[in-house]
Design a protein around this motif. Structure first.
Motif, PDB file in Angstrom:
ATOM      1  N   SER A   1      -8.359 -41.529  20.586  1.00 31.65           N
ATOM      2  CA  SER A   1      -8.378 -40.058  20.639  1.00 31.65           C
ATOM      3  C   SER A   1      -6.938 -39.561  20.718  1.00 31.65           C
ATOM      4  O   SER A   1      -6.044 -40.264  21.219  1.00 31.65           O
ATOM      5  CB  SER A   1      -9.179 -39.571  21.865  1.00 31.65           C
ATOM      6  N   LYS A   2      -6.733 -38.341  20.239  1.00 31.85           N
ATOM      7  CA  LYS A   2      -5.382 -37.765  20.265  1.00 31.85           C
ATOM      8  C   LYS A   2      -5.485 -36.246  20.462  1.00 31.85           C
ATOM      9  O   LYS A   2      -6.499 -35.622  20.143  1.00 31.85           O
ATOM     10  CB  LYS A   2      -4.619 -38.068  18.978  1.00 31.85           C
ATOM     11  N   ALA A   3      -4.368 -35.700  20.997  1.00 27.76           N
ATOM     12  CA  ALA A   3      -4.258 -34.250  21.213  1.00 27.76           C
ATOM     13  C   ALA A   3      -2.830 -33.834  20.883  1.00 27.76           C
ATOM     14  O   ALA A   3      -1.867 -34.502  21.288  1.00 27.76           O
ATOM     15  CB  ALA A   3      -4.607 -33.879  22.661  1.00 27.76           C
ATOM     16  N   ALA A   4      -2.696 -32.757  20.142  1.00 30.40           N
ATOM     17  CA  ALA A   4      -1.379 -32.241  19.738  1.00 30.40           C
ATOM     18  C   ALA A   4      -1.344 -30.738  19.993  1.00 30.40           C
ATOM     19  O   ALA A   4      -2.316 -30.024  19.704  1.00 30.40           O
ATOM     20  CB  ALA A   4      -1.110 -32.537  18.261  1.00 30.40           C
ATOM     21  N   GLN A   5      -0.225 -30.275  20.535  1.00 32.16           N
ATOM     22  CA  GLN A   5      -0.055 -28.855  20.845  1.00 32.16           C
ATOM     23  C   GLN A   5       1.330 -28.410  20.397  1.00 32.16           C
ATOM     24  O   GLN A   5       2.329 -29.075  20.670  1.00 32.16           O
ATOM     25  CB  GLN A   5      -0.229 -28.589  22.343  1.00 32.16           C
ATOM     26  N   LYS A   6       1.377 -27.247  19.724  1.00 28.61           N
ATOM     27  CA  LYS A   6       2.622 -26.660  19.243  1.00 28.61           C
ATOM     28  C   LYS A   6       2.753 -25.242  19.789  1.00 28.61           C
ATOM     29  O   LYS A   6       1.784 -24.482  19.784  1.00 28.61           O
ATOM     30  CB  LYS A   6       2.658 -26.609  17.711  1.00 28.61           C
ATOM     31  N   ASN A   7       3.933 -24.910  20.262  1.00 29.39           N
ATOM     32  CA  ASN A   7       4.249 -23.566  20.743  1.00 29.39           C
ATOM     33  C   ASN A   7       5.512 -23.078  20.048  1.00 29.39           C
ATOM     34  O   ASN A   7       6.505 -23.807  19.988  1.00 29.39           O
ATOM     35  CB  ASN A   7       4.463 -23.553  22.266  1.00 29.39           C
ATOM     36  N   ARG A   8       5.464 -21.839  19.587  1.00 28.43           N
ATOM     37  CA  ARG A   8       6.616 -21.237  18.911  1.00 28.43           C
ATOM     38  C   ARG A   8       6.771 -19.809  19.438  1.00 28.43           C
ATOM     39  O   ARG A   8       5.821 -19.015  19.384  1.00 28.43           O
ATOM     40  CB  ARG A   8       6.423 -21.220  17.398  1.00 28.43           C
ATOM     41  N   THR A   9       7.942 -19.507  19.936  1.00 29.87           N
ATOM     42  CA  THR A   9       8.223 -18.194  20.499  1.00 29.87           C
ATOM     43  C   THR A   9       9.452 -17.609  19.824  1.00 29.87           C
ATOM     44  O   THR A   9      10.482 -18.292  19.707  1.00 29.87           O
ATOM     45  CB  THR A   9       8.454 -18.279  22.018  1.00 29.87           C
ATOM     46  N   GLU A  10       9.338 -16.364  19.403  1.00 30.31           N
ATOM     47  CA  GLU A  10      10.456 -15.633  18.786  1.00 30.31           C
ATOM     48  C   GLU A  10      10.639 -14.329  19.557  1.00 30.31           C
ATOM     49  O   GLU A  10       9.689 -13.573  19.741  1.00 30.31           O
ATOM     50  CB  GLU A  10      10.181 -15.337  17.317  1.00 30.31           C
ATOM     51  N   LEU A  11      11.862 -14.088  20.016  1.00 32.95           N
ATOM     52  CA  LEU A  11      12.171 -12.898  20.805  1.00 32.95           C
ATOM     53  C   LEU A  11      13.493 -12.323  20.330  1.00 32.95           C
ATOM     54  O   LEU A  11      14.457 -13.063  20.114  1.00 32.95           O
ATOM     55  CB  LEU A  11      12.253 -13.247  22.302  1.00 32.95           C
ATOM     56  N   VAL A  12      13.543 -11.003  20.193  1.00 35.52           N
ATOM     57  CA  VAL A  12      14.779 -10.327  19.817  1.00 35.52           C
ATOM     58  C   VAL A  12      14.848  -9.002  20.580  1.00 35.52           C
ATOM     59  O   VAL A  12      13.827  -8.334  20.788  1.00 35.52           O
ATOM     60  CB  VAL A  12      14.859 -10.086  18.292  1.00 35.52           C
ATOM     61  N   VAL A  13      16.049  -8.656  21.044  1.00 40.11           N
ATOM     62  CA  VAL A  13      16.301  -7.410  21.769  1.00 40.11           C
ATOM     63  C   VAL A  13      17.362  -6.642  20.988  1.00 40.11           C
ATOM     64  O   VAL A  13      18.473  -7.137  20.777  1.00 40.11           O
ATOM     65  CB  VAL A  13      16.788  -7.678  23.209  1.00 40.11           C
ATOM     66  N   MET A  14      17.015  -5.440  20.555  1.00 40.57           N
ATOM     67  CA  MET A  14      17.918  -4.607  19.760  1.00 40.57           C
ATOM     68  C   MET A  14      18.174  -3.292  20.488  1.00 40.57           C
ATOM     69  O   MET A  14      17.267  -2.743  21.119  1.00 40.57           O
ATOM     70  CB  MET A  14      17.323  -4.329  18.374  1.00 40.57           C
ATOM     71  N   ILE A  15      19.409  -2.791  20.391  1.00 44.13           N
ATOM     72  CA  ILE A  15      19.770  -1.519  21.014  1.00 44.13           C
ATOM     73  C   ILE A  15      20.433  -0.627  19.974  1.00 44.13           C
ATOM     74  O   ILE A  15      21.085  -1.101  19.043  1.00 44.13           O
ATOM     75  CB  ILE A  15      20.706  -1.718  22.225  1.00 44.13           C
ATOM     76  N   THR A  16      20.249   0.687  20.156  1.00 45.90           N
ATOM     77  CA  THR A  16      20.847   1.695  19.277  1.00 45.90           C
ATOM     78  C   THR A  16      21.346   2.839  20.144  1.00 45.90           C
ATOM     79  O   THR A  16      20.543   3.630  20.650  1.00 45.90           O
ATOM     80  CB  THR A  16      19.819   2.222  18.249  1.00 45.90           C
TER      81      THR A  16
END
Length: 584
Positions: free
Chosen positions: A399-414
């Protein structure tokens, strides 16, 4: 004729106690400067009104050295040895020519004029922004003893930007998760196959178990036949697929699962602050945290609150058309998945995205001050040694288990420098999609809305209402009736039914009228706001015209006063010249 005129001037001389007072002379000098005054006769005594403004020193029998100390105007009296008195007006001024020259060099595009008013320096004119006003005051402070002696009459030009800054911050976060699990568990029934029990599992995923197993045999010897057996299944997790054959007493539990998760978050806090001043903003709340204090019998629990939500702290500084920012945005949320249980209290964790930096941007420029790209992958494989390595067949024992996590964050100011004539309030205010109560037009009656429920008249003969019936008391027989008539209270019966086509049309018409009234009210609000803005604009133009007219009148008066002063000075000079020539 000339002698008569000279005699008349001689009689104008004031004789008091044998002393002769001559006409005034004016001596002008700058602060910190000196000048030499010739008295024309041997000096016996000198007196000044105030020694703080200027002082005098006799350097020769007929000469005085005047030193300017502070701005002001005083009188100086000089006695000669013959007893005659001569008065001088000592006017001490600041050296504003040097200040005006520096202002022209440092602020060539600004209309700034420096004037003297007693001990004060007056700065007047128009500038393009408030930062120039502060710098001009700092420049002029070097010519005075105290900064309070500077009077600022500088004003901003029409349409010039202010020193107020609007900061727009955008948090954009996208988080993706993927999970894959695959495993197989084989087992027999609690009775077994030919009196044989079996089960396979890698231990990664739980498999069925047996409970309450009992059996009997023909004897107590090894290998004796089983005469009866019983037992039960204990299944904690059916996984995804569960098979069991009662005919062959064999079963399988298969774990085949795929999950996909997507999380998006967007926060846009906006905040306005004045240049050089710190501003803060919080949209969220506070959650309690129990804190233990004391020990032993004096142990007590106190509650402290911690903030969470969308927070923004920033300090702008306007430098020309650029903005220097010290900004600290933060977005936090409660995370109950990682909470802590403590003495019956459930304390949640915080998921926080925070950044703090200093930078300089142009007006209206957008910049990404922080970003995050995070990829995590975890894979676990479990198998039975030996048999799990057999091709194809070995898949049933691993048996096998695989987990992927991807996070993208951006902070912009004007950052945006607000113009001087900014209305300050946006028209895009939060509004209800539908008004709670639509406005009613004045001097106009409204029709009654149609009834939501109408009585059902399809029942009963000739649409006549049914006669009221008094219910028999509890315990009475079915055949017992009351001999005396009893007045019954009329009852209203409400039945649910579908609306007729006419009722639907009336309801749709009412809704349409309500929508039209709401649109009319919205349009009326827009027209009213436009009228208010137009009235404010006209008022500003009228005020501007009045100010311009007043400035022109003041300039005309100043010119006339200067012309009269010049004529008076010229006449005084001619009088002094003629008096001197006749004296000679």
């Amino acid at each position: 004729m000339g002698r008569r005129f000279a005699s008349a001037l001689i009689f104008l001389i004031v004789i008091a106690g044998g002393h002769v007072l001559y006409a005034d002379d004016t001596v002008r000098l700058m602060v910190g400067r000196s000048t030499v005054v010739s008295a024309g006769a041997p000096i016996a005594r000198v007196s000044l009104t105030s020694a703080d403004v200027a002082d005098a020193l006799v350097t020769a029998p007929t000469e005085l050295l005047i030193n300017g100390k502070t701005p002001g105007t005083i009188s100086m009296f000089v006695w000669d040895r013959a007893g005659a008195i001569k008065r001088y007006e000592i006017v001490v001024q600041r050296d504003l020519a040097r200040l005006q020259e520096q202002i022209k060099q440092l602020f060539p595009a600004e209309n700034i004029e420096a004037q003297s008013n007693g001990r004060n320096i007056v700065l007047a004119g128009t500038v393009t922004n408030k930062d120039v006003i502060e710098r001009a005051v700092n420049l002029a402070s070097g010519y005075v003893d105290k900064k309070d002696e500077i009077v600022t009459l500088l004003r901003l030009q029409e349409g010039a930007p202010t020193n107020q800054v609007l900061l727009r911050v955008r948090f954009a976060e996208v988080s993706r998760t993927a999970l894959t699990e695959l495993g197989v568990g084989l087992f027999t029934s609690p009775l077994g196959v030919n009196n044989t029990l079996g089960r396979t599992s890698t231990g990664q995923f739980s498999a069925p178990t047996w409970t309450d197993q009992k059996w009997t045999k023909d004897g107590l010897n090894f290998g004796d036949n089983v005469t009866s057996a019983e037992g039960k299944f204990s299944i904690s997790d059916f996984l995804n697929l569960f098979f069991f054959s009662e005919k062959y007493d064999l079963g399988a539990a298969i774990r085949a699962l795929q999950q996909r998760g997507l999380f998006e978050s967007l926060a846009e806090p906006n905040l306005v602050a004045e240049s050089g001043k710190e501003a803060s903003f919080l949209a969220g709340g506070e959650f309690p945290i129990p804190i233990a204090q004391g020990t032993g019998n004096t142990l007590g629990i106190t509650v402290q609150f911690k903030e969470f939500g969308v927070r923004l702290n920033f300090t702008p500084t306007v430098v020309g058309n650029r903005i220097h920012l010290k900004v600290k945005p933060e977005v936090s949320s409660l995370d109950f998945a990682n909470s802590v249980q403590l003495s019956g209290f459930r304390i949640p964790a915080l998921t926080t995205r925070r950044t703090e930096t200093e930078l300089e941007l142009a007006n209206g420029q957008t910049f990404a001050i922080a970003g995050l790209l995070n990829n995590n992958m975890t894979q676990t494989l479990s198998k039975i040694p030996g048999i799990g390595d057999i091709p194809i067949l070995g898949l049933l024992f691993k048996s096998k288990a695989a987990q992927k996590n991807r996070t993208e964050l951006v902070v912009m100011i004007t950052p945006v420098i607000l113009p001087n004539n900014s209305p300050g309030v946006t028209r895009e205010l939060p509004r209800l999609g539908e008004p709670l109560l639509p406005p009613i037009e004045q001097k106009r009656s409204t029709e009654m809305p149609p009834a939501h429920f109408t009585p059902d008249v399809s029942r009963g003969a000739d649409n006549a209402p049914a006669a009221p019936v008094m219910a028999a008391p509890a315990g009475a027989g079915d055949g017992i009736t009351s001999a005396a008539p009893v007045a019954a209270v009329p009852m209203t019966t409400t039945t649910n039914r579908r609306l007729t086509s006419e009722e639907k049309k009336a309801l749709d018409k009412a809704r349409k009228q309500e929508h039209e009234r709401a649109e009319a009210a919205k349009a009326a609000d827009g027209k009213l706001m436009a009228k208010q803005l137009e009235a404010e604009r006209k008022k500003a133009e009228e005020d501007k015209k009045v100010q311009q007219k007043a400035a022109k009148e003041q300039a005309k008066k100043d010119a006339e006063a200067a012309k009269a002063a010049a004529a008076a000075a010229k006449a005084q000079a001619e009088i002094d010249k003629s008096a001197k020539s006749k004296k000679d």
